[in-house]
Write an enzyme that holds these catalytic residues in place. Structure first.
Site, mmCIF file in Angstrom:
data_model
loop_
_atom_site.group_PDB
_atom_site.id
_atom_site.type_symbol
_atom_site.label_atom_id
_atom_site.label_comp_id
_atom_site.label_asym_id
_atom_site.label_seq_id
_atom_site.Cartn_x
_atom_site.Cartn_y
_atom_site.Cartn_z
ATOM 1 N N VAL A 107 0.819 -1.217 0.000
ATOM 2 C CA VAL A 107 0.000 0.000 0.000
ATOM 3 C C VAL A 107 0.850 1.262 0.000
ATOM 4 O O VAL A 107 0.328 2.363 -0.208
ATOM 5 C CB VAL A 107 -0.983 0.036 1.194
ATOM 6 C CG1 VAL A 107 -2.029 -1.061 1.060
ATOM 7 C CG2 VAL A 107 -0.251 -0.065 2.520
ATOM 8 N N SER A 108 2.153 1.134 0.222
ATOM 9 C CA SER A 108 3.019 2.316 0.150
ATOM 10 C C SER A 108 4.452 1.862 -0.102
ATOM 11 O O SER A 108 4.861 0.774 0.300
ATOM 12 C CB SER A 108 2.951 3.139 1.439
ATOM 13 O OG SER A 108 3.665 4.355 1.299
ATOM 14 N N SER A 109 5.200 2.735 -0.779
ATOM 15 C CA SER A 109 6.602 2.440 -1.043
ATOM 16 C C SER A 109 7.372 3.738 -1.150
ATOM 17 O O SER A 109 6.794 4.817 -1.306
ATOM 18 C CB SER A 109 6.758 1.635 -2.343
ATOM 19 O OG SER A 109 6.361 2.416 -3.454
#
Length: 371
Positions: A83-85
């Site tokens: 969901v995030s990077s």
């Protein structure tokens, strides 16, 4: 010079060698490790390994020019998904250079994530010029704490990025570090005339690229960047994205054969152009030895992953629109046009929501309307 500063200098050298130079000072001055206290690596079996600041090699890995998965969530089906990077720093810098930023510019970032990109912007422009939003409240809170610890204070909020941030408009630049199926006209309304919007436009998985658009009185218009890049899709809720699994009966439908690669993003420009003939977002999945595509109107296609002795793969299609036929037609058109790369493609977005892709120039007469 501390250990992280030496590593940051090496990162700046690596990014600079790839042709990006204007943001070297920011890369050397902003500690990426503060924004990436942990990251995850996925294995072939689908499992994940977490690396934190307590592990050997963590800091060295953080200062390499590569993207790092920084946040996972679990779907209702029990799958762990990204969901995030933290985007590859070299790509971050290429995007910031494409924005053509100058002192005094006000910038809205869509997709705060770890806060590292906001930190680069704040270092260059000053915190008061930088605004950033993300659907993930915990992401925004963590980013704010990291930024504050470094003496940086851009304005952050947990909200849906497609709405922009009208309370703080107008902006001189908007940059999105997530992909969207359409460019929201709300962004155009919040950018000063002559300002720029840089967004990863992808109507379907891998079908699109970064496009730099200039705000005109009646439209957004500009060209796609020459090098392909991809970001995670924008989320509508602060939760794990829904897993789209094509639900079709592969024993039905008409049969044909193809010599094309069953994964069309191996031919990225034609796959993007094919979207003009497809009824909305195309979901993708694997069913045994087949690649399967489907859309919400019931259209679907399955293609064998392995060719037969003649080099052909079986194709089955059903529903109102023949998805694979649309891709093959786009491939033929692309071949006839001389296989133009991204830098020959441009986009015009108008207030009525029309997205017109054109070849070489808006008035060239060669174009595609995205659905």
């Amino acid at each position: 010079m501390t250990a992280w500063q030496q590593l940051a200098r090496g990162l700046a050298d690596e990014v600079e060698a790839d042709g990006a130079t204007a943001w070297r000072d920011a890369l050397e001055s902003v500690p990426r490790h503060v924004f990436v206290p942990r990251f995850y690596v996925q294995h072939a079996d689908g499992g994940w390994t977490e690396t934190t600041s307590r592990d050997d090699g963590w800091m060295t890995a953080v200062y390499r020019d590569r993207p790092l998965v920084t946040e996972l969530a679990t779907t209702p089906e029990g799958h762990r998904v990204t969901v995030s990077s933290s985007t590859k720093p070299g790509l971050m810098v290429r995007m910031l250079e494409a924005l053509d930023l100058h002192a005094g510019h006000r910038v809205l970032e869509i997709g705060t994530g770890t806060g590292y990109n906001a930190a680069l912007l704040a270092h260059r422009l000053g915190s008061e010029q930088v605004f950033s939003v993300d659907i993930g409240a915990s992401l925004v809170n963590a980013a704010r704490a990291r930024l504050t610890g470094l003496g940086l204070a851009p304005t952050l909020a947990a909200t849906h990025g497609a709405d922009g941030w009208p309370q703080h408009a107008p902006f001189d630049r908007i940059i999105a570090t997530c992909s969207l199926p359409q460019v929201p006209w709300a962004w155009a309304e919040q950018v000063s005339e002559g300002g720029r919007v840089l967004v990863d436009l992808k109507p379907s998985v891998h079908a699109g690229n970064l496009v730099s658009l200039t705000r005109h009185a009646d439209r957004l218009e500009g060209r796609f960047l020459p090098r392909w890049a991809g970001f995670m899709a924008i989320r509508d809720e602060d939760s794990a994205p829904e897993t789209l699994v094509p639900a079709v009966d592969l024993d039905e439908g008409t049969r044909s054969a193809t010599r094309l690669d069953p994964l069309p993003w191996s031919s990225l420009v034609p796959w993007f152009l094919a979207q003009a003939a497809l009824p909305g977002e195309v979901a993708f999945g694997y069913r045994g030895d087949k690649a399967v595509f489907s859309t919400n109107d019931g259209s679907w296609a399955s293609i064998g992953l392995k060719p037969d002795d003649t080099g052909e793969r079986e194709v089955r299609q059903g529903g109102p629109v023949r998805i694979w036929d649309a891709f093959e037609a786009a491939q033929r058109t692309w071949d006839e046009l001389g296989r133009p790369n991204w830098d020959r493609l441009g986009l015009t977005v108008t207030p009525d929501g029309r997205h017109r892709v054109w070849l070489d120039a808006p008035a060239s007469g060669i174009g595609w309307d995205l659905r």
